[in-house]
Design a protein around this motif. Sequence first.
Motif, PDB file in Angstrom:
ATOM      1  N   LYS A  12      43.956  23.115 -53.613  1.00 28.51           N
ATOM      2  CA  LYS A  12      44.180  22.770 -52.209  1.00 28.51           C
ATOM      3  C   LYS A  12      45.328  21.787 -52.065  1.00 28.51           C
ATOM      4  CE  LYS A  12      39.626  22.582 -50.222  1.00 28.51           C
ATOM      5  NZ  LYS A  12      38.820  21.672 -49.423  1.00 28.51           N
ATOM      6  N   ASP A  68      37.595  21.443 -44.737  1.00 26.57           N
ATOM      7  CA  ASP A  68      36.477  22.185 -45.300  1.00 26.57           C
ATOM      8  C   ASP A  68      36.639  23.634 -44.860  1.00 26.57           C
ATOM      9  OD1 ASP A  68      34.062  21.591 -46.927  1.00 26.57           O
ATOM     10  OD2 ASP A  68      33.117  22.762 -45.340  1.00 26.57           O
ATOM     11  N   THR A  69      36.345  24.534 -45.790  1.00 23.50           N
ATOM     12  CA  THR A  69      36.588  25.955 -45.526  1.00 23.50           C
ATOM     13  C   THR A  69      35.342  26.755 -45.831  1.00 23.50           C
ATOM     14  OG1 THR A  69      38.933  25.778 -46.045  1.00 23.50           O
ATOM     15  CG2 THR A  69      37.960  27.951 -46.285  1.00 23.50           C
ATOM     16  N   SER A  84      30.057  28.260 -49.203  1.00 21.79           N
ATOM     17  CA  SER A  84      31.005  29.063 -49.977  1.00 21.79           C
ATOM     18  C   SER A  84      31.253  28.533 -51.384  1.00 21.79           C
ATOM     19  CB  SER A  84      32.343  29.170 -49.227  1.00 21.79           C
ATOM     20  OG  SER A  84      32.173  29.925 -48.042  1.00 21.79           O
ATOM     21  N   ALA A  85      31.311  27.215 -51.545  1.00 23.23           N
ATOM     22  CA  ALA A  85      31.609  26.648 -52.872  1.00 23.23           C
ATOM     23  C   ALA A  85      30.430  26.827 -53.828  1.00 23.23           C
ATOM     24  CB  ALA A  85      31.960  25.170 -52.758  1.00 23.23           C
ATOM     25  N   HIS A  92      31.392  24.692 -58.547  1.00 22.02           N
ATOM     26  CA  HIS A  92      32.427  25.498 -57.903  1.00 22.02           C
ATOM     27  C   HIS A  92      32.828  26.614 -58.871  1.00 22.02           C
ATOM     28  CE1 HIS A  92      33.545  22.614 -54.569  1.00 22.02           C
ATOM     29  NE2 HIS A  92      32.675  21.935 -55.296  1.00 22.02           N
ATOM     30  N   PHE A  94      34.112  29.886 -59.222  1.00 24.22           N
ATOM     31  CA  PHE A  94      34.773  30.921 -58.420  1.00 24.22           C
ATOM     32  C   PHE A  94      34.367  32.324 -58.873  1.00 24.22           C
ATOM     33  CE2 PHE A  94      38.548  27.779 -57.870  1.00 24.22           C
ATOM     34  CZ  PHE A  94      37.902  27.156 -56.817  1.00 24.22           C
ATOM     35  N   PHE A 115      38.105  33.767 -43.030  1.00 24.10           N
ATOM     36  CA  PHE A 115      38.152  32.419 -43.587  1.00 24.10           C
ATOM     37  C   PHE A 115      38.331  31.467 -42.415  1.00 24.10           C
ATOM     38  CE2 PHE A 115      39.673  34.028 -47.823  1.00 24.10           C
ATOM     39  CZ  PHE A 115      38.749  33.350 -48.599  1.00 24.10           C
ATOM     40  N   PHE A 148      42.944  31.069 -55.467  1.00 21.03           N
ATOM     41  CA  PHE A 148      41.693  30.571 -56.045  1.00 21.03           C
ATOM     42  C   PHE A 148      40.528  31.085 -55.204  1.00 21.03           C
ATOM     43  CE2 PHE A 148      40.419  27.230 -53.000  1.00 21.03           C
ATOM     44  CZ  PHE A 148      41.583  27.117 -52.247  1.00 21.03           C
ATOM     45  N   GLY A 149      39.330  30.731 -55.618  1.00 22.56           N
ATOM     46  CA  GLY A 149      38.134  31.070 -54.843  1.00 22.56           C
ATOM     47  C   GLY A 149      38.005  32.574 -54.606  1.00 22.56           C
ATOM     48  N   TYR A 150      37.835  32.937 -53.357  1.00 19.46           N
ATOM     49  CA  TYR A 150      37.611  34.340 -52.988  1.00 19.46           C
ATOM     50  C   TYR A 150      38.920  35.105 -52.767  1.00 19.46           C
ATOM     51  CZ  TYR A 150      32.860  32.569 -52.159  1.00 19.46           C
ATOM     52  OH  TYR A 150      31.626  31.979 -52.308  1.00 19.46           O
ATOM     53  N   ASP A 151      40.060  34.504 -53.075  1.00 21.34           N
ATOM     54  CA  ASP A 151      41.350  35.154 -52.830  1.00 21.34           C
ATOM     55  C   ASP A 151      41.456  36.568 -53.408  1.00 21.34           C
ATOM     56  OD1 ASP A 151      42.418  33.188 -51.259  1.00 21.34           O
ATOM     57  OD2 ASP A 151      43.612  32.255 -52.831  1.00 21.34           O
ATOM     58  N   LYS A 171      50.900  33.701 -48.530  1.00 25.44           N
ATOM     59  CA  LYS A 171      49.521  33.317 -48.185  1.00 25.44           C
ATOM     60  C   LYS A 171      49.540  32.172 -47.166  1.00 25.44           C
ATOM     61  CE  LYS A 171      45.226  31.231 -49.764  1.00 25.44           C
ATOM     62  NZ  LYS A 171      44.461  30.508 -50.773  1.00 25.44           N
ATOM     63  N   HIS A 176      44.110  30.707 -43.180  1.00 25.26           N
ATOM     64  CA  HIS A 176      43.261  29.762 -42.468  1.00 25.26           C
ATOM     65  C   HIS A 176      43.750  28.323 -42.654  1.00 25.26           C
ATOM     66  CE1 HIS A 176      42.248  30.804 -46.502  1.00 25.26           C
ATOM     67  NE2 HIS A 176      41.514  29.720 -46.685  1.00 25.26           N
ATOM     68  N   ARG A 177      43.993  27.934 -43.927  1.00 22.98           N
ATOM     69  CA  ARG A 177      44.416  26.556 -44.198  1.00 22.98           C
ATOM     70  C   ARG A 177      45.822  26.316 -43.651  1.00 22.98           C
ATOM     71  NH1 ARG A 177      43.371  26.717 -48.867  1.00 22.98           N
ATOM     72  NH2 ARG A 177      41.194  26.143 -48.661  1.00 22.98           N
TER      73      ARG A 177
END
Length: 192
Positions: A12, A68-69, A84-85, A92, A94, A115, A148-151, A171, A176-177
């Motif tokens: 992030k 926070d996402t 989500s995390a 965390h 992923f 998102f 990262f994450g759900y990407d 991206k 969203h971010r």
Amino acid sequence: MNLIFATNNRHKLTEVNQILGGTIHLTTLAECGITEDIPETSPTIEGNALQKARYVWERTGRNCFADDTGLEVDALDGAPGVHSARYATDGHDFEANVTLLLRNLEGVECRSAQFRTVVALIVDGREYIFEGVVRGRITCERHGEGGFGYDPVFVPDGEELTFAEMTPEAKNAISHRGRAMACLAEWLAENK
Ligand code: IMP
């Protein structure tokens, strides 16, 4: 302008530096002596963003923001959402999160999702909230190595590639971010 960014997530930090870089100098939590995990115990994304920003404000008295996402999947009634995390495990993880998401969507035709990022900003003790949303769909398998994450399983509406297959710039331009941070940057430009 100097702001503390209340995150320990290096992905992030990199993204937000790319988005805000040049206009705002971001101080990390480590740089201001906060090394513990900041509690995120609210039942909402907004609540968690505020909780993290207040934690930093109360300890430093310095202007700061937190984000926070959540990934909100329509067919799962908005899950994993605020969880989500920690969807699959306590940490965390992923990989495990994506595996569980794909399992829970096995055979599901409606794969629409979004998102949602909430940014909580505290300036001189006053609180401000900004939001960014990107709609899209969950793929049936992972694609791409970036992000990262759900990407690897999220394709934004109007695109063919997952976030993990896009360049960071592509991206950030639609994420969203990126959208939430653009609102933050606009507010700062007008008010500071
Ligand atoms: P956080 O609470 O803002 O750190 O986000 C919660 C979880 O959502 C993270 O652990 C990731 O799994 C996921 N997440 C947040 N932002 C993104 C993103 O930009 N892409 C993919 N997954 C994300």
